[in-house]
Design an enzyme around this catalytic site. Structure first.
Site, mmCIF file in Angstrom:
data_model
loop_
_atom_site.group_PDB
_atom_site.id
_atom_site.type_symbol
_atom_site.label_atom_id
_atom_site.label_comp_id
_atom_site.label_asym_id
_atom_site.label_seq_id
_atom_site.Cartn_x
_atom_site.Cartn_y
_atom_site.Cartn_z
ATOM 1 N N ASP A 119 -6.688 8.370 0.253
ATOM 2 C CA ASP A 119 -6.188 7.227 1.007
ATOM 3 C C ASP A 119 -4.866 7.677 1.610
ATOM 4 O O ASP A 119 -4.012 8.222 0.908
ATOM 5 C CB ASP A 119 -5.974 6.020 0.104
ATOM 6 C CG ASP A 119 -7.272 5.477 -0.465
ATOM 7 O OD1 ASP A 119 -8.324 5.715 0.140
ATOM 8 O OD2 ASP A 119 -7.221 4.827 -1.517
ATOM 9 N N GLU B 43 0.818 -1.216 0.000
ATOM 10 C CA GLU B 43 0.000 0.000 0.000
ATOM 11 C C GLU B 43 0.850 1.263 0.000
ATOM 12 O O GLU B 43 0.479 2.252 -0.630
ATOM 13 C CB GLU B 43 -0.944 0.020 1.209
ATOM 14 C CG GLU B 43 -2.071 -0.980 1.127
ATOM 15 C CD GLU B 43 -3.077 -0.668 0.032
ATOM 16 O OE1 GLU B 43 -3.169 0.486 -0.407
ATOM 17 O OE2 GLU B 43 -3.775 -1.598 -0.394
#
Length: 101
Positions: free
Chosen positions: A71, A54
């Site tokens: 995000d 990520e």
């Protein structure tokens, strides 16, 4: 339930604006001390794998989504639910700014 609260708090703390890039073993130690090994059936290796893919262990990572949300951080916590990016509608369940301010 307490484990879910712990995960939320840990995610919010790691989103912070410190701009830290963790080394793998360093993050493993932090997650282990926070009780994440085995949390909800996921091993420490699972958490590290997710964090690496990520964000490459970078707390400053931000990805802008098509819906206007962002995000954020190591686990790419979405602003729509967990933090306030001051740009999109949010529930801000951690009661903090996405940069950790």
């Amino acid at each position: 339930m307490a484990a879910l609260v712990l995960l939320s708090i840990l995610a919010c703390v790691l989103v912070g604006n410190m701009g830290k890039i963790f080394r793998r073993c360093e993050l493993a130690q932090v997650l282990h001390q926070a009780g994440m090994d085995g949390f909800r059936g996921y091993s420490l290796a699972n958490w590290l794998c997710m964090a690496f893919h990520e964000s490459r262990f970078n707390t400053d990572t931000v990805d802008h989504e098509a819906d206007g949300s962002t995000d954020n951080g190591i686990f790419q916590i979405n602003s729509r639910q967990w933090c306030d990016d001051y740009r999109s509608a949010t529930r801000n369940l951690c009661h903090m700014h996405c940069s950790g301010e």
